[in-house]
Design a protein around this motif. Structure first.
Motif, PDB file in Angstrom:
ATOM      1  N   SER A   1       0.811  -1.119  -0.318  1.00 41.20           N
ATOM      2  CA  SER A   1       0.042  -0.178  -0.043  1.00 41.20           C
ATOM      3  C   SER A   1       1.193   1.398  -0.115  1.00 41.20           C
ATOM      4  O   SER A   1       1.345   1.372   0.811  1.00 41.20           O
ATOM      5  N   VAL A   2       0.780   2.220  -1.593  1.00 40.54           N
ATOM      6  CA  VAL A   2       2.490   2.877  -1.556  1.00 40.54           C
ATOM      7  C   VAL A   2       2.347   3.997  -2.125  1.00 40.54           C
ATOM      8  O   VAL A   2       0.730   3.310  -3.648  1.00 40.54           O
ATOM      9  N   ASN A   3       2.608   5.158  -2.519  1.00 42.57           N
ATOM     10  CA  ASN A   3       2.339   5.534  -3.168  1.00 42.57           C
ATOM     11  C   ASN A   3       3.471   6.372  -4.485  1.00 42.57           C
ATOM     12  O   ASN A   3       4.299   5.780  -4.303  1.00 42.57           O
ATOM     13  N   PRO A   4       3.482   6.628  -5.626  1.00 36.59           N
ATOM     14  CA  PRO A   4       4.808   6.388  -6.517  1.00 36.59           C
ATOM     15  C   PRO A   4       5.020   7.825  -6.125  1.00 36.59           C
ATOM     16  O   PRO A   4       4.653   8.903  -5.564  1.00 36.59           O
ATOM     17  N   GLY A   5       6.387   7.297  -6.000  1.00 35.99           N
ATOM     18  CA  GLY A   5       7.253   8.339  -5.242  1.00 35.99           C
ATOM     19  C   GLY A   5       7.584   8.391  -4.302  1.00 35.99           C
ATOM     20  O   GLY A   5       8.593   8.679  -3.660  1.00 35.99           O
ATOM     21  N   PHE A   6       7.163   6.970  -2.861  1.00 40.10           N
ATOM     22  CA  PHE A   6       7.246   6.705  -2.056  1.00 40.10           C
ATOM     23  C   PHE A   6       9.063   6.231  -1.470  1.00 40.10           C
ATOM     24  O   PHE A   6       9.074   6.433  -0.671  1.00 40.10           O
ATOM     25  N   LEU A   7       9.715   5.317  -2.352  1.00 38.96           N
ATOM     26  CA  LEU A   7      10.918   5.045  -2.691  1.00 38.96           C
ATOM     27  C   LEU A   7      12.354   6.432  -3.278  1.00 38.96           C
ATOM     28  O   LEU A   7      12.553   6.570  -2.403  1.00 38.96           O
TER      29      LEU A   7
ATOM     30  N   ALA B   1      23.542  -1.788   2.587  1.00 35.51           N
ATOM     31  CA  ALA B   1      22.646  -1.863   1.532  1.00 35.51           C
ATOM     32  C   ALA B   1      21.942  -2.854   2.012  1.00 35.51           C
ATOM     33  O   ALA B   1      20.289  -2.655   1.738  1.00 35.51           O
ATOM     34  N   LEU B   2      22.345  -3.414   2.758  1.00 36.28           N
ATOM     35  CA  LEU B   2      21.512  -5.118   2.864  1.00 36.28           C
ATOM     36  C   LEU B   2      19.912  -4.548   3.575  1.00 36.28           C
ATOM     37  O   LEU B   2      18.994  -4.902   3.186  1.00 36.28           O
ATOM     38  N   ARG B   3      20.178  -3.407   4.832  1.00 33.89           N
ATOM     39  CA  ARG B   3      19.463  -3.536   5.473  1.00 33.89           C
ATOM     40  C   ARG B   3      18.075  -2.194   5.242  1.00 33.89           C
ATOM     41  O   ARG B   3      16.868  -2.489   5.118  1.00 33.89           O
ATOM     42  N   ASP B   4      18.894  -1.935   4.101  1.00 35.16           N
ATOM     43  CA  ASP B   4      17.941  -0.932   3.455  1.00 35.16           C
ATOM     44  C   ASP B   4      17.118  -1.798   2.773  1.00 35.16           C
ATOM     45  O   ASP B   4      15.945  -1.586   2.254  1.00 35.16           O
ATOM     46  N   VAL B   5      17.955  -2.382   2.493  1.00 32.40           N
ATOM     47  CA  VAL B   5      16.792  -3.107   1.461  1.00 32.40           C
ATOM     48  C   VAL B   5      15.573  -4.068   1.477  1.00 32.40           C
ATOM     49  O   VAL B   5      14.423  -4.381   1.576  1.00 32.40           O
ATOM     50  N   ARG B   6      15.858  -4.557   3.396  1.00 37.35           N
ATOM     51  CA  ARG B   6      14.523  -4.787   4.270  1.00 37.35           C
ATOM     52  C   ARG B   6      14.027  -3.981   4.614  1.00 37.35           C
ATOM     53  O   ARG B   6      13.040  -4.164   4.412  1.00 37.35           O
ATOM     54  N   ASP B   7      14.359  -3.077   4.970  1.00 32.65           N
ATOM     55  CA  ASP B   7      13.423  -2.276   5.614  1.00 32.65           C
ATOM     56  C   ASP B   7      12.867  -0.891   4.765  1.00 32.65           C
ATOM     57  O   ASP B   7      11.981  -0.710   5.021  1.00 32.65           O
TER      58      ASP B   7
ATOM     59  N   ILE C   1      13.229  -1.566   0.760  1.00 26.87           N
ATOM     60  CA  ILE C   1      12.431  -1.686  -0.506  1.00 26.87           C
ATOM     61  C   ILE C   1      11.681  -3.388  -0.405  1.00 26.87           C
ATOM     62  O   ILE C   1      10.887  -2.769  -0.837  1.00 26.87           O
ATOM     63  N   LEU C   2      11.726  -3.912   0.365  1.00 28.68           N
ATOM     64  CA  LEU C   2      10.779  -4.500   0.336  1.00 28.68           C
ATOM     65  C   LEU C   2       9.482  -4.648   0.721  1.00 28.68           C
ATOM     66  O   LEU C   2       8.365  -5.181   0.002  1.00 28.68           O
ATOM     67  N   PRO C   3       9.597  -3.314   1.722  1.00 31.18           N
ATOM     68  CA  PRO C   3       7.749  -3.129   1.858  1.00 31.18           C
ATOM     69  C   PRO C   3       7.067  -2.656   0.656  1.00 31.18           C
ATOM     70  O   PRO C   3       5.599  -2.241   0.332  1.00 31.18           O
ATOM     71  N   GLY C   4       7.821  -2.308   0.114  1.00 28.84           N
ATOM     72  CA  GLY C   4       7.334  -1.695  -1.500  1.00 28.84           C
ATOM     73  C   GLY C   4       7.233  -2.240  -2.403  1.00 28.84           C
ATOM     74  O   GLY C   4       6.535  -2.062  -3.936  1.00 28.84           O
ATOM     75  N   MET C   5       6.985  -4.042  -2.381  1.00 32.89           N
ATOM     76  CA  MET C   5       7.818  -4.898  -3.096  1.00 32.89           C
ATOM     77  C   MET C   5       6.700  -5.404  -3.469  1.00 32.89           C
ATOM     78  O   MET C   5       5.475  -5.655  -2.396  1.00 32.89           O
ATOM     79  N   THR C   6       5.971  -5.936  -4.753  1.00 35.02           N
ATOM     80  CA  THR C   6       4.700  -7.150  -4.763  1.00 35.02           C
ATOM     81  C   THR C   6       5.265  -8.129  -4.517  1.00 35.02           C
ATOM     82  O   THR C   6       6.612  -8.937  -5.259  1.00 35.02           O
ATOM     83  N   HIS C   7       4.677  -8.806  -3.675  1.00 35.84           N
ATOM     84  CA  HIS C   7       5.668 -10.395  -3.013  1.00 35.84           C
ATOM     85  C   HIS C   7       5.261 -11.503  -4.142  1.00 35.84           C
ATOM     86  O   HIS C   7       4.484 -11.956  -4.015  1.00 35.84           O
ATOM     87  N   TRP C   8       5.675 -11.691  -5.100  1.00 35.02           N
ATOM     88  CA  TRP C   8       5.005 -12.385  -6.451  1.00 35.02           C
ATOM     89  C   TRP C   8       5.686 -14.523  -6.113  1.00 35.02           C
ATOM     90  O   TRP C   8       5.230 -15.050  -6.278  1.00 35.02           O
ATOM     91  N   GLN C   9       6.877 -14.090  -4.754  1.00 34.86           N
ATOM     92  CA  GLN C   9       6.823 -15.962  -4.518  1.00 34.86           C
ATOM     93  C   GLN C   9       5.995 -15.735  -3.350  1.00 34.86           C
ATOM     94  O   GLN C   9       6.215 -16.507  -2.759  1.00 34.86           O
TER      95      GLN C   9
END
Length: 527
Positions: A66-72, A92-98, A100-108
């Motif tokens: 549930s995000v809006n365009p530009g959130f990241l 960088a990995l922590r930023d992926v976790r905190d 990037i992942l919350p703004g992804m559609t989780h295809w898996q």
């Protein structure tokens, strides 16, 4: 929103993208350290642990964010760092976790039912890592002999596993290649067909070439045809009907082709589909090939999704007549555990691809060992010259899971779809809208007469889908609109999906439907 202060530090000082004076900050790594085995091993373990933890806590994420365009973009610095911060990779990995992942559609996610799967497996993911680590560019045999020959082996392995005609494989005089997407595969086939036809009628008649598909064919076909120089007005989309299970009619195709011939146009190319995106309709290959043959038309079969199901003998009849097709493609990354990207294209006459897409080799591309041998240079089989070593990943999948293991994988999802379909049919408030052939169920909620009946059904089901997808911990589904009928799609195919997830998804659909009907009845009563 200001960028987080932990981004890109130099000697511990937050920079947020600012550039330090020359000489300030950390000393850049020596070139010899950029592929240091010990550092690679340390960071590699971090990545493996990260991915394993991601899968372990997949259920903590809503399938769709549930995000809006530009959130990241608003959380990241405007410029890249001048120097790396301390433990840049770990940060960088922590930023992926905190971030990037919350703004992804989780295809898996096991609850992802919206799209055809982007199936994953441990072996394929590690195969991707192995490919990236070796990092070769196998555009010619000489550029990486083993990569070329492994690709030739695996496309034949897979072709046999899918029960394809031998004429499409190297062992039968044809051949195959690994590409990124179906659009690439179709584009290559159209270009080969185009050049063959223009060699007969003259290049000045390119504007007379016509291509054919059904109104259910994926838009990738129209995109590829446009790139290949086919006029948009010369793409014939033939209407399909529910009574024919939305399959392309040979009779309608013949009429369309004859009308074009009578108008002085030239039929060129037919794209038949096994497993359309909206409803998984299957076009009748044998009958369509018979029609196409009378006009010298190239027949391509797009089996991007359902091609994987051909590994099971019980689905082989769906491509009866495939001996007559000119090319065939499927995406092993969709349902056959191969991870993105891995599209396979087979052709009956590779010489036609090479004639259309081949390039004269420069001296530096030649190899004395190849002289006098009929080697495959895959740069001449596709649009791109630089290409990935996809064969290694696919070879590992076939070797480590085996054909029987892949059959079990496909059958498991089909069984779950049968179960979901049964639950839909058991509830009189709902109806199945298209014949289920694989692991996709198309259904919708019936609109009671007092709420508008069939005329109101489309709006009702749009609202139902919104309600279902708004449940953060619930399933994520999609829709189709076929023949003016709006329906929900439940596509089962995630590697992690189990029967419990399917039953939970149906429970959410039922609960949301009941709530929606109550709301509408209350509004109707007041009105």
């Amino acid at each position: 929103m200001a960028p987080p202060s932990h981004f890109y530090t130099n000697n511990g000082a937050p920079q947020n993208g600012a550039v330090l004076p020359a000489g300030a900050g950390n000393v850049p790594p020596q070139h010899s350290c950029l592929l240091d085995p010990n550092e690679f091993r340390r960071q590699g373990h971090q990545v493996i642990d990260f991915i394993a933890d991601y899968y372990a806590r997949m259920d903590d994420y809503p399938v769709h964010p549930s995000v809006n365009p530009g959130f990241l973009r608003h959380q990241l610095p405007a410029n890249a760092p001048s120097r790396p911060e301390s433990d840049a990779f770990g940060t960088a990995l922590r930023d992926v976790r905190d971030l990037i992942l919350p703004g992804m559609t989780h295809w898996q996610s096991a609850r992802h039912f919206a799209h055809f799967p982007a199936s994953s497996s441990t072996v394929a993911a590690l195969g991707e890592a192995l490919t990236a680590g070796i990092n070769v560019v196998p555009f010619t045999w000489a550029a990486s002999p083993a990569a070329t020959e492994l690709e030739m082996v695996v496309v034949d392995w897979l072709g046999k596993a899918l029960h394809l005609p031998e004429s499409l494989m190297f062992c039968g005089g044809g051949g195959g290649t690994l590409l990124g997407t179906t659009c690439e595969a179709i584009l290559c086939a159209i270009v080969a067909a185009r050049d063959r036809k223009l060699a007969d009628i003259g290049s000045g008649r390119i504007g007379d070439l016509v291509v054919y598909c059904s109104d259910q064919t994926h838009f990738a076909f129209r995109k590829a045809a446009h790139i290949a120089g086919i006029h948009r007005d010369n793409c014939r989309e033939i209407a399909t009907y529910r009574d024919d299970m939305f399959a392309l009619s040979p009779t309608e195709l013949q009429a369309a082709m004859q009308a074009d011939v009578d108008a002085g146009l030239v039929p060129l190319f037919l794209c038949a589909t096994v497993g359309t995106t909206q409803t998984t309709a299957v076009d009748p290959i044998r009958e369509l090939c018979a029609v196409a043959a009378t006009h010298g038309v190239w027949v391509h079969v797009d089996a991007a999704y359902a091609g994987s199901a051909l590994v099971c003998p019980e689905f082989r009849h769906l491509i009866d007549g495939a001996e007559a097709v000119d090319s065939f493609s499927m995406n092993a990354h969709k349902w056959l555990l191969a991870n993105n990207d891995c599209c396979v294209l087979w052709v009956k006459k590779p010489s036609l691809l090479i004639a259309a897409l081949g390039t004269e080799q420069e001296y530096i591309l030649k190899d004395a060992a190849a002289e006098g041998h009929d080697v495959v240079d895959y740069k001449d089989w596709s649009v791109t010259l630089t290409r990935r070593f996809r064969a290694l990943k696919l070879w590992l999948v076939l070797r480590c899971y085996g054909v029987e293991g892949l059959r079990d994988h496909i059958r498991g999802h089909v069984d779950m779809a049968v179960s979901f379909e049964g639950m839909v049919k058991a509830d009189p408030r709902f109806e199945v809208m298209a014949t289920r052939q694989f692991a996709l169920v198309c259904f919708r909620l019936r609109a009671p007469e007092e709420l508008g009946g069939p005329k109101a059904a489309n709006d009702l089901n749009r609202r139902l889908l919104e309600e279902v997808n708004a449940t953060g911990s619930g399933p994520y589904m999609s829709s189709a609109n076929v023949g003016g009928i709006y329906m929900l799609r439940c596509a089962i195919g995630s590697t992690l999906t189990e029967e419990q997830h399917v039953r939970a998804a149906w429970k959410v659909v039922q609960d949301r439907a009941a709530s929606l009907l109550r709301k509408m009845e209350s509004i109707n009563a007041v009105a």
